[in-house]
Scaffold this motif. Structure first.
Motif, PDB file in Angstrom:
ATOM      1  N   SER A  14       0.834  -1.206   0.000  1.00 54.40           N
ATOM      2  CA  SER A  14       0.000   0.000   0.000  1.00 54.40           C
ATOM      3  C   SER A  14       0.869   1.256   0.000  1.00 54.40           C
ATOM      4  CB  SER A  14      -0.956   0.011   1.190  1.00 54.40           C
ATOM      5  OG  SER A  14      -0.256   0.179   2.398  1.00 54.40           O
ATOM      6  N   ARG A  15       1.986   1.241   0.701  1.00 48.65           N
ATOM      7  CA  ARG A  15       2.897   2.396   0.686  1.00 48.65           C
ATOM      8  C   ARG A  15       3.558   2.559  -0.676  1.00 48.65           C
ATOM      9  NH1 ARG A  15       5.593   2.237   6.718  1.00 48.65           N
ATOM     10  NH2 ARG A  15       3.680   2.859   7.776  1.00 48.65           N
ATOM     11  N   ILE A  16       3.883   1.460  -1.320  1.00 43.86           N
ATOM     12  CA  ILE A  16       4.434   1.534  -2.666  1.00 43.86           C
ATOM     13  C   ILE A  16       3.405   2.118  -3.622  1.00 43.86           C
ATOM     14  CG2 ILE A  16       5.179   0.129  -4.638  1.00 43.86           C
ATOM     15  CD1 ILE A  16       6.665  -1.656  -2.638  1.00 43.86           C
ATOM     16  N   ASN A  17       2.155   1.687  -3.499  1.00 43.92           N
ATOM     17  CA  ASN A  17       1.099   2.226  -4.358  1.00 43.92           C
ATOM     18  C   ASN A  17       0.860   3.709  -4.092  1.00 43.92           C
ATOM     19  OD1 ASN A  17       0.642  -0.142  -5.771  1.00 43.92           O
ATOM     20  ND2 ASN A  17      -0.851  -0.878  -4.294  1.00 43.92           N
ATOM     21  N   ILE A  18       0.970   4.122  -2.839  1.00 38.99           N
ATOM     22  CA  ILE A  18       0.839   5.546  -2.506  1.00 38.99           C
ATOM     23  C   ILE A  18       1.975   6.335  -3.131  1.00 38.99           C
ATOM     24  CG2 ILE A  18       0.998   7.210  -0.607  1.00 38.99           C
ATOM     25  CD1 ILE A  18      -0.594   5.186   1.091  1.00 38.99           C
ATOM     26  N   ALA A  19       3.200   5.814  -3.014  1.00 46.74           N
ATOM     27  CA  ALA A  19       4.355   6.498  -3.614  1.00 46.74           C
ATOM     28  C   ALA A  19       4.215   6.559  -5.125  1.00 46.74           C
ATOM     29  CB  ALA A  19       5.647   5.788  -3.227  1.00 46.74           C
ATOM     30  N   ARG A  20       3.745   5.482  -5.735  1.00 49.12           N
ATOM     31  CA  ARG A  20       3.543   5.471  -7.184  1.00 49.12           C
ATOM     32  C   ARG A  20       2.501   6.511  -7.591  1.00 49.12           C
ATOM     33  NH1 ARG A  20       2.585  -0.070  -9.855  1.00 49.12           N
ATOM     34  NH2 ARG A  20       4.818   0.048 -10.071  1.00 49.12           N
ATOM     35  N   SER A  21       1.419   6.579  -6.854  1.00 46.58           N
ATOM     36  CA  SER A  21       0.376   7.570  -7.152  1.00 46.58           C
ATOM     37  C   SER A  21       0.912   8.991  -6.997  1.00 46.58           C
ATOM     38  CB  SER A  21      -0.820   7.370  -6.230  1.00 46.58           C
ATOM     39  OG  SER A  21      -1.360   6.095  -6.375  1.00 46.58           O
ATOM     40  N   LEU A  22       1.718   9.210  -5.957  1.00 40.79           N
ATOM     41  CA  LEU A  22       2.297  10.537  -5.753  1.00 40.79           C
ATOM     42  C   LEU A  22       3.279  10.911  -6.859  1.00 40.79           C
ATOM     43  CD1 LEU A  22       2.819  10.514  -1.888  1.00 40.79           C
ATOM     44  CD2 LEU A  22       1.185  11.880  -3.185  1.00 40.79           C
ATOM     45  N   PHE A 111       6.204  14.506   0.430  1.00 39.50           N
ATOM     46  CA  PHE A 111       5.302  13.376   0.675  1.00 39.50           C
ATOM     47  C   PHE A 111       5.823  12.088   0.035  1.00 39.50           C
ATOM     48  CE2 PHE A 111       1.422  16.318   1.203  1.00 39.50           C
ATOM     49  CZ  PHE A 111       1.643  16.394   2.570  1.00 39.50           C
ATOM     50  N   ILE A 112       6.394  12.200  -1.157  1.00 36.39           N
ATOM     51  CA  ILE A 112       6.965  11.014  -1.805  1.00 36.39           C
ATOM     52  C   ILE A 112       8.126  10.470  -0.985  1.00 36.39           C
ATOM     53  CG2 ILE A 112       8.205  10.173  -3.829  1.00 36.39           C
ATOM     54  CD1 ILE A 112       6.591  12.151  -5.500  1.00 36.39           C
TER      55      ILE A 112
END
Length: 125
Positions: A14-22, A111-112
């Motif tokens: 989920s953190r990887i997906n958040i970083a990818r989205s950012l 944030f990233i």
């Protein structure tokens, strides 16, 4: 014990997906910044001179998109590359820092980095 391992994998993903989205959102912000900047240069009759800033904006956008594409791979060089992209991008935001869009890009970089930092152990395997 397996449940904890599964939960930690879900948190990392989920953190990887958040970083990818950012990364993608930050690339969109840089696309907006580049469009506004180059348009204002063309409007001021600096047609051919706007090609070099457009090229640099394109390189920033492409590096952010590349960072978003590779971030899912669990290798050490991926973490180093993504961190370097974010740090260079953060330094580039100080070029036009008084502008609100550059401040937004700097906040996105923070944030990233904040989303990448806790999962660095995932990349050291």
């Amino acid at each position: 014990m397996k449940n904890v391992n599964k939960r930690s994998r879900q948190v990392i993903l989920s953190r990887i997906n958040i970083a990818r989205s950012l990364f993608y959102v930050n690339a969109a912000v840089w696309l907006l910044i580049g469009g506004v900047f180059v348009y204002s240069m063309v409007e001021d009759k600096n047609g051919w001179y706007s090609a070099l800033p457009a090229f640099f904006f394109l390189m920033v956008i492409l590096s952010l998109l590349a960072g978003a594409r590779i971030i899912h791979q669990p290798e050490r060089w991926v973490y180093v590359t993504a961190t370097v992209i974010v740090l260079i991008n953060f330094l580039l935001t100080f070029i036009g820092f008084p502008d609100a869009l550059f401040i937004l890009a700097a906040v996105m970089d923070v944030f990233i980095f904040a989303s990448l930092f806790p999962i660095r152990s995932h990349y050291s395997k």
